[in-house]
Design an enzyme around this catalytic site. Structure first.
Site, PDB file in Angstrom:
ATOM      1  N   ARG A  62      -8.432  -1.176   8.349  1.00 50.12           N
ATOM      2  CA  ARG A  62      -9.395  -0.115   8.091  1.00 50.12           C
ATOM      3  C   ARG A  62      -9.495   0.822   9.280  1.00 50.12           C
ATOM      4  NH1 ARG A  62     -14.339  -1.479   4.169  1.00 50.12           N
ATOM      5  NH2 ARG A  62     -14.633   0.620   3.457  1.00 50.12           N
ATOM      6  N   CYS A  63      -8.350   1.305   9.686  1.00 48.34           N
ATOM      7  CA  CYS A  63      -8.322   1.979  10.972  1.00 48.34           C
ATOM      8  C   CYS A  63      -7.113   2.889  11.042  1.00 48.34           C
ATOM      9  CB  CYS A  63      -8.230   0.914  12.062  1.00 48.34           C
ATOM     10  SG  CYS A  63      -7.807   1.527  13.673  1.00 48.34           S
TER      11      CYS A  63
ATOM     12  N   GLU B  90     -12.807   4.576   6.517  1.00 53.85           N
ATOM     13  CA  GLU B  90     -12.883   3.651   7.645  1.00 53.85           C
ATOM     14  C   GLU B  90     -13.948   3.999   8.669  1.00 53.85           C
ATOM     15  OE1 GLU B  90      -8.780   4.448   8.297  1.00 53.85           O
ATOM     16  OE2 GLU B  90      -9.170   5.467  10.174  1.00 53.85           O
TER      17      GLU B  90
ATOM     18  N   GLN C  73       0.828  -1.199   0.000  1.00 52.98           N
ATOM     19  CA  GLN C  73       0.000   0.000   0.000  1.00 52.98           C
ATOM     20  C   GLN C  73       0.866   1.254   0.000  1.00 52.98           C
ATOM     21  OE1 GLN C  73      -2.839  -2.308   3.142  1.00 52.98           O
ATOM     22  NE2 GLN C  73      -3.195  -0.120   3.083  1.00 52.98           N
TER      23      GLN C  73
END
Lengths: 796, 291
Positions: free
Chosen positions: A370-371, A741, A223
């Site tokens: 997702r945080c 998120e 990523q």
């Protein structure tokens, strides 16, 4: 008279444009790491430890070497001779690449084999004979902290226990004073279970070192390709210009593909040694048991309350389980990430937090999914504590929230933990949610239902969270500041290309980035291509995670486009033969202020930049921007869930779910809604079924998709989304805030609060996630809290 | 998926398949739907040296009823065929209830009922259904065919009485001797999960009187459990609330669940009780939703 462009029609801001990347994904034409085949490519497999904690007595790889088709067997001993047996983590700890002294979690990398094909490599891994001497296993912070506990990290000098950090934030004294003056203290102990981001595509890499050019090209599932390039340059001491990281299409990341994994390092070293491309593709079990997990934090929380419902102070004590290495992939200076963003939407004078991190014999990497670096735990703890406090006070849970919200005219607002929230209309969002769910009506129905033995419940979760790391003052990764950049080239025919240092993994960057340019320059979005992921071509960036791409890279795109528009204005003045001050802009066109009919389009300006520029002007029309955000962006969300619990089985059904998200300006509303639905689905999974746990021997329960459950369309409830409230981000160039998120962060507490409300007649204060039917049943039957991870196999 | 090396054969006749199995002995495995075998091979928990793929064998994909009502299910009849079967919907309430609850749609497209019975997973749903209905397996070997009661077919977890050179070619569900009723309830954490608890109930009635009853339990013991005493308690009398409660209690008593990440032993036993009551009394809508 020319007609002004319709921004929605050209695919600008606010257009629910279809995702352009889906064309290739839906047709099976994506290009993922495993799709890439290079001439002469070999395949790597990793041998993992079956034990959670053991001394390595010996490794005999002679049988593996004898298998035809095996080119290389690597062990920790061999890595050590090149100073690569250990690598630094993003949290200033060290992590074993291949184990030398001990294995410290089940699934740890012990050896790897490079062979002609993956079947041979796997056979050879099985032929490696490792003798282990088992050591006591630690699978929880409580065990890790117990007196006399075995020291897991005996490789580190001066590490005499299993404590990684002891960190404090807030005003201890003021908080103590507030608690002393409080009418009432509400206390809640919670566990946020360990989960895993579980992208459908697992991690993998193809390292290709070319001895002739000295260039190392690595295709990998990352990523953050530029961070990887920096890490390889710094760790492997290769010259940075000779390293090219290519992150092709990625099949989901959710934070799992930020860290540097041993597999990447081994494939790179193998390619350098063998001078052939080496492909490593992780299998699902490898991904679930060894890569960046999420959560696994225990909370002891206390709230000081005035009888009328005013929150006076918060006290939080967290114990976090980081596994065998402290490799949290987070860029803040705070040891427990942004945990102290908790309670940011409430106006609370005092707060204090003590956080303790521990090593255990579990997989490392506790921050992903997702945080934004533990805001998920923060908001879950916050909203569970808020509900418990409302119950303790005997107050309506919605009114309790409302009276403690930060007011609309109180921004920017400094939280007691030190964050500066930027904007919001919290009460208005709550109103929309309550109206949509039919709150008053539901409370009546609930009472009637209870009289007939049916258990209905309603749960609310309201929160604002910090999205979009940096700024560069407070956020960095190994010293690299958290900014981002974008580069835009406008071609002579008025078409354009955008490159950023972000790297989408399904977020739809190729669609939304074009829309930002379209908004700024008036070019149709379909005329703009977007490219990311190749460090040789993309401008520097810190990658995509923590909902930071729109807040940071997206802002850089807008700023780069504005520089281009400024140059186009000069070209327009030249073409229109007026002075620059006399030129006005409307979407896609410059015109003469005194004669609006006289104008030139942005496309005409682009052509002039290559064919008819004024004397002394540099040709071409392209620019770039490095954007260092002044603050994080603070979206707000209100999630409300209603459930019915089966009193006989503990099974609970979601009967309604309403989501009100205020994420500022929505670039592509359809994509935003997709993000929210995906996040709510994950929130439902966390609340209902998902966890990774370990038995007493440290065996991972949750190592495959039969044990680690992803919800399907069958059980996932429907969601009703609301976007009526929109508060522009005051410091973002186009007013956008992060959204990726929010639903996964704020959602879980809404589900849990709803179930707890349904069984409130029992007086039970808490059932920890996942709220599996048996746990809800146990709470109802025995009228007691159900805490910790679900039990694993026990012999009766 | 990188399984160990194996030899693959896809015979076109039953005799050829039997010959291959005889050659392979204990190291040979029959592949039908592959929904249990292939995952085991993927994880290298199973490493057979020979795979005998029977999907090319002709005439095994049927399910049909004899004039007397006996049901025959061929070895290549897929779960999805049973899920969509009008025959089952009209004549076999327990099977019709179970068919849509087998794993998930992807598994149902390939997996087979006979394969599921052979696999003998204590968490297999069809085993309980077949046991409750008093079903049998037809095994074909070098010496011809033999019929084995499901109750005698499974010898333990993942173990059955087939000889290495025998193939289970058919499952038989005997005809009902009265009006048939029943159902299957399965508590699962998610579609496609193994049963936390599954309960199969099959009863036959003549007038008000229960003439035959079968109750079997999934996922609450080392193998599928036939709740024989519970079933026998129902026979010869009308279904009353007291009888239902007694049967539920007897069924719960005979279950042997273990505490694991799907739930505590106590909870599972409670669910057995609850499901038996719900199935026998056709309880409220929650029964459907719980399943």
């Amino acid at each position: 008279m020319s007609q002004a462009l319709d921004e929605i029609k050209i695919g600008g801001l606010g257009a629910s444009r279809k995702r352009v990347e889906d064309n290739r994904f839906i047709r099976g034409k994506g290009n993922y790491v495993d799709d890439i085949v290079l001439p002469g490519m070999l395949h790597m497999e990793i041998l993992r430890s079956p034990l959670a904690h053991a001394r390595i007595v010996s490794i005999d790889a002679s049988k593996a070497w004898e298998i035809p088709g095996v080119h290389l067997v690597m062990t920790g001993e061999m890595m050590a001779t090149r100073n690569l047996a250990w690598m630094p983590t993003l949290s200033y700890d060290t992590q074993a690449v291949l184990a030398t002294d001990k294995v410290r979690f089940q699934g740890q990398e012990v050896a790897c084999v490079i062979a002609d094909d993956p079947y041979i490599a796997k056979d050879a891994c099985e032929a490696i004979d490792v003798t282990y001497e088992a050591l006591p296993v630690i699978v929880s912070p409580a065990q890790a902290l117990a007196p006399g506990a075995t020291v897991i990290r005996d490789d580190k000098e001066n590490q005499n226990d299993n404590v990684i950090f002891h960190w404090e934030v807030g005003d201890a004294e003021g908080t103590s004073r507030a608690f002393a003056e409080a009418d009432m203290v509400s206390r809640l102990q919670l566990h946020y279970p360990r989960s895993h981001p579980s992208p459908i595509e697992c991690c993998g890499s193809i390292a290709d070192f070319n001895r002739a050019t000295e260039k190392l090209t690595v295709y990998m599932t990352t990523q953050a390709p530029h961070i990887i390039r920096a890490a390889v340059a710094l760790v492997a001491e290769l010259p940075e210009q000779m390293i090219r990281i290519i992150s092709p299409d990625i099949g989901g990341g959710f934070g799992n593909k930020v860290p540097v994994y041993p597999g990447y390092v081994c494939s790179i070293l193998a390619s350098i040694l063998l001078e052939r491309p080496v492909k490593w593709i992780e299998d699902k079990t490898g991904n679930l048991i060894s890569t960046g997990f999420a959560r696994d934090v225990y909370l002891d929380g206390e709230m000081a309350l005035r009888r009328d419902g005013k929150i006076l102070a918060i006290r939080m004590h967290t114990d976090s389980d980081h596994g065998a290495f402290f490799s949290d992939a987070q860029p803040s200076k705070f040891k427990i990430g942004l945990m102290h963003s908790a309670f940011a939407c409430y106006d609370i004078p005092y707060a204090h937090m003590i956080s303790r991190g521990t090593y255990t014999n579990k997989a490392p990497g506790g921050v992903a999914y997702r945080c934004s670096f533990r805001v998920t735990e923060a908001m879950f703890f916050q909203e569970r504590m808020v509900q418990a406090a409302a119950v303790d006070l005997g107050m309506d849970q919605a009114e309790f929230r409302r009276m403690n919200f930060v007011r609309d005219d109180d921004f920017p607002h400094r939280t007691p933990f030190g964050f500066l929230t930027d904007s919001g209309q919290y009460g208005a969002c709550l109103d929309v949610g309550l109206k949509a769910v039919g709150y008053d009506n539901f409370l009546q129905q609930q009472e009637e239902a209870r009289s007939r033995g049916r258990l209905l419940g309603i749960g609310i979760s309201t929160m604002t969270e910090p999205l979009g790391a940096g700024n560069s003052r407070e956020y960095d990764i190994l010293g690299i500041k958290m900014f981002d950049s974008a580069e835009i080239r406008v071609h002579m025919t008025g078409k354009a290309m955008v490159r950023t240092g972000a790297r989408g993994q399904g977020q739809g960057h190729e669609t939304t980035w074009a829309q930002i340019v379209s908004h700024e320059l008036g070019l149709p979005a379909d005329d703009i291509t977007v490219e990311e992921g190749d460090t040789d071509t993309a401008p520097f960036g810190m990658g995509t995670y923590a909902s930071r791409s729109t807040p940071v890279a997206g802002a850089a795109i807008a700023m780069a486009a504005r520089k281009i528009r400024a140059k186009a204005r000069r070209l327009a003045a030249h073409l229109l033969e007026v002075s620059e001050e006399d030129v006005e802009w409307e979407l896609g066109r410059f015109y003469v202020r005194s004669a609006p009919d006289r104008g030139v389009t942005i496309q005409e300006c682009a052509m002039a930049a290559y064919s008819n520029m004024p004397d002394g002007m540099e040709p071409g029309l392209q620019n770039q921007s490095f954007y260092d955000p002044p603050n994080l962006t603070w979206p707000f969300a209100c999630y409300i869930v209603t459930v019915e619990v089966d009193p006989e089985t503990g099974v609970w059904d979601v009967t309604n779910m309403v989501a009100v998200d205020d994420c500022g300006v929505r670039i592509n509303p359809m994509i935003v809604e997709g993000q929210i639905m995906g996040g709510l689905t994950e929130a439902y999974a966390m609340a209902n079924m998902q966890f990774i746990t370990f038995d007493a021997e440290g065996n991972c329960v949750g190592s495959n998709y039969m044990d680690y459950l992803l919800p399907t369309a069958w059980e996932t409830p429907g969601f009703e989304l609301h976007s009526e409230i929109m508060t522009e981000c005051p410091h973002h160039p186009i007013g956008a805030k992060g959204i990726g998120e929010c639903a996964a962060v704020g959602g879980p507490a809404a589900f849990v609060n709803a179930v707890m409300d349904a069984i409130s007649y029992t007086g039970v204060r808490n059932v920890d996630m996942p709220m599996l039917p048996d746990r809800v049943w146990e709470a109802m039957k025995y009228r007691r809290d159900v805490s910790g991870a679900p039990p694993v196999l026990t012999d009766e | 998926m990188y399984p160990s090396r194996f030899r693959y054969e896809a015979p076109r006749s039953l005799d050829e398949a039997i010959t291959l199995l005889r050659e392979g002995g204990d190291d040979a495995k029959v592949l039908a739907g592959g929904q249990s075998l292939v995952p085991l091979m993927k994880l290298r928990f199973a490493s057979p040296e020979l795979i005998v793929d029977i999907n090319n064998l002709p005439g095994l994909d049927y399910h049909r009823e004899d004039p007397d009502g006996t049901l025959h299910v061929g070895a290549l009849c897929r779960h999805v065929d049973l899920e969509r079967s009008e025959l089952l919907k009209s004549k076999q309430p327990t099977m019709a209830a179970a068919a849509p609850l087998i794993a998930d749609p992807i598994v149902r497209n390939r997996g087979t009922l006979v394969g599921s019975l052979c696999h003998a997973d204590p968490q297999g749903d069809w085993a309980s259904v077949a046991l409750a209905l008093g079903g049998s397996i037809v095994a074909h070997g070098p010496g011809g065919r033999r019929t084995i009661k499901v109750a005698d077919f499974v010898t333990g977890p993942f173990q059955n009485v087939l000889e290495p050179d025998e193939i289970a070619v058919e499952a038989i569900i005997p005809a009902a001797r009265g009006a048939r009723a029943g159902g299957y309830l399965k508590l699962e954490r998610r579609v496609g999960d193994f049963a936390t608890v599954g309960v199969a109930v099959a009863i036959e009635t003549s007038g008000d009187t229960v003439t035959r009853a079968g109750i079997a339990l999934t996922g609450v013991g080392g193998s599928t459990i036939g709740a024989t005493a519970a079933a026998e308690a129902l026979v010869g009398e009308p279904l009353t609330e007291q009888k239902i409660e007694l049967a539920a209690q007897l069924a719960a008593d005979v279950s042997r669940p273990r505490t694991d990440h799907r739930g505590s032993a106590e909870y599972k036993r409670h669910i057995v009780h609850t499901f038996v009551v719900r199935l026998l009394s056709r309880a409220d809508g929650f029964a459907e939703r719980a399943a």
